[in-house]
Design a protein around this motif. Sequence first.
Motif, PDB file in Angstrom:
ATOM      1  N   UNK A  32      34.407  98.227  32.612  1.00 47.43           N
ATOM      2  CA  UNK A  32      33.694  97.753  33.791  1.00 47.43           C
ATOM      3  C   UNK A  32      32.332  97.262  33.314  1.00 47.43           C
ATOM      4  N   UNK A  33      32.147  95.956  33.300  1.00 46.42           N
ATOM      5  CA  UNK A  33      30.894  95.360  32.842  1.00 46.42           C
ATOM      6  C   UNK A  33      30.037  95.086  34.070  1.00 46.42           C
ATOM      7  N   UNK A  34      28.877  95.712  34.113  1.00 40.73           N
ATOM      8  CA  UNK A  34      27.976  95.547  35.251  1.00 40.73           C
ATOM      9  C   UNK A  34      26.899  94.550  34.872  1.00 40.73           C
ATOM     10  N   UNK A  35      27.009  93.355  35.410  1.00 38.11           N
ATOM     11  CA  UNK A  35      26.058  92.290  35.099  1.00 38.11           C
ATOM     12  C   UNK A  35      24.781  92.517  35.900  1.00 38.11           C
ATOM     13  N   UNK A  44      30.974  85.879  32.700  1.00 36.42           N
ATOM     14  CA  UNK A  44      32.165  85.054  32.495  1.00 36.42           C
ATOM     15  C   UNK A  44      32.914  85.467  31.229  1.00 36.42           C
ATOM     16  N   UNK A  45      32.171  85.774  30.185  1.00 39.44           N
ATOM     17  CA  UNK A  45      32.784  86.205  28.931  1.00 39.44           C
ATOM     18  C   UNK A  45      33.537  87.516  29.143  1.00 39.44           C
ATOM     19  N   UNK A  46      32.938  88.433  29.879  1.00 41.96           N
ATOM     20  CA  UNK A  46      33.591  89.714  30.144  1.00 41.96           C
ATOM     21  C   UNK A  46      34.858  89.529  30.960  1.00 41.96           C
ATOM     22  N   UNK A  47      34.797  88.670  31.975  1.00 41.43           N
ATOM     23  CA  UNK A  47      35.968  88.449  32.834  1.00 41.43           C
ATOM     24  C   UNK A  47      37.119  87.843  32.065  1.00 41.43           C
TER      25      UNK A  47
END
Length: 220
Positions: A32-35, A44-47
């Motif tokens: 879970x990357x919390x921007x 976008x890179x994480x998604x």
Amino acid sequence: MAAGVDVIFPCLNEARALPGVLAALPSGMRAIVVDNGSTDGSAEIAAVRGAVVVTESRRGFGSAAHAGLLSATAPIVAFCDADGSFDSAELARVVAPVTAGDADLVLGRRRAQRNSWPLHARIANAFLAARLRAFTPASLHDLGPMRAARREALLDLDLRDRRSGYPLEMVLRAARRQWRIAEVDVSYRPRIGRSKVTGTVRGTATAIADMSRVLREEAR
């Protein structure tokens, strides 16, 4: 061993580090990357790499970490920096005592590689860890951000800090409730890109001020 684990990565402009950080995540763990206001395409890179992306507009480590906790659904939650300073593969070692029921909260004790931990940040961490030992029975040496615990128990702590004091508040409240707190060794590497906190004297001073405030509040 790692099934049912959500890993929260607070993230502010970590586009260069994220691909490696996410690729090293052990099987069975969900990122879970919390921007927290990135302008470099981190979200976008994480998604694209399969992470759940949560947007938290309120700046601050605690704001991002807690937004991730509220978004998690797995029974066990881990936290890790997104800057490449930690080896995500070692999350399995941090999570294992929680999964086995041997500990309620596990902290990763940083074993620094060369040039990974500035002297001012290391001194500040040792100072805060020493103060923490005066408040808790746990013999802790590091307030490192890589850690793991059960999600429902963490939510029940009702953590309030939304700045750099969030990790310290977690330990203090857990100790007050007599959680079993343990440390395991983890590697600490030079981060990828520019540091926002421990890599700068100003950032370290801000973190110390935040954590000192949390200590004063908990002492009351």
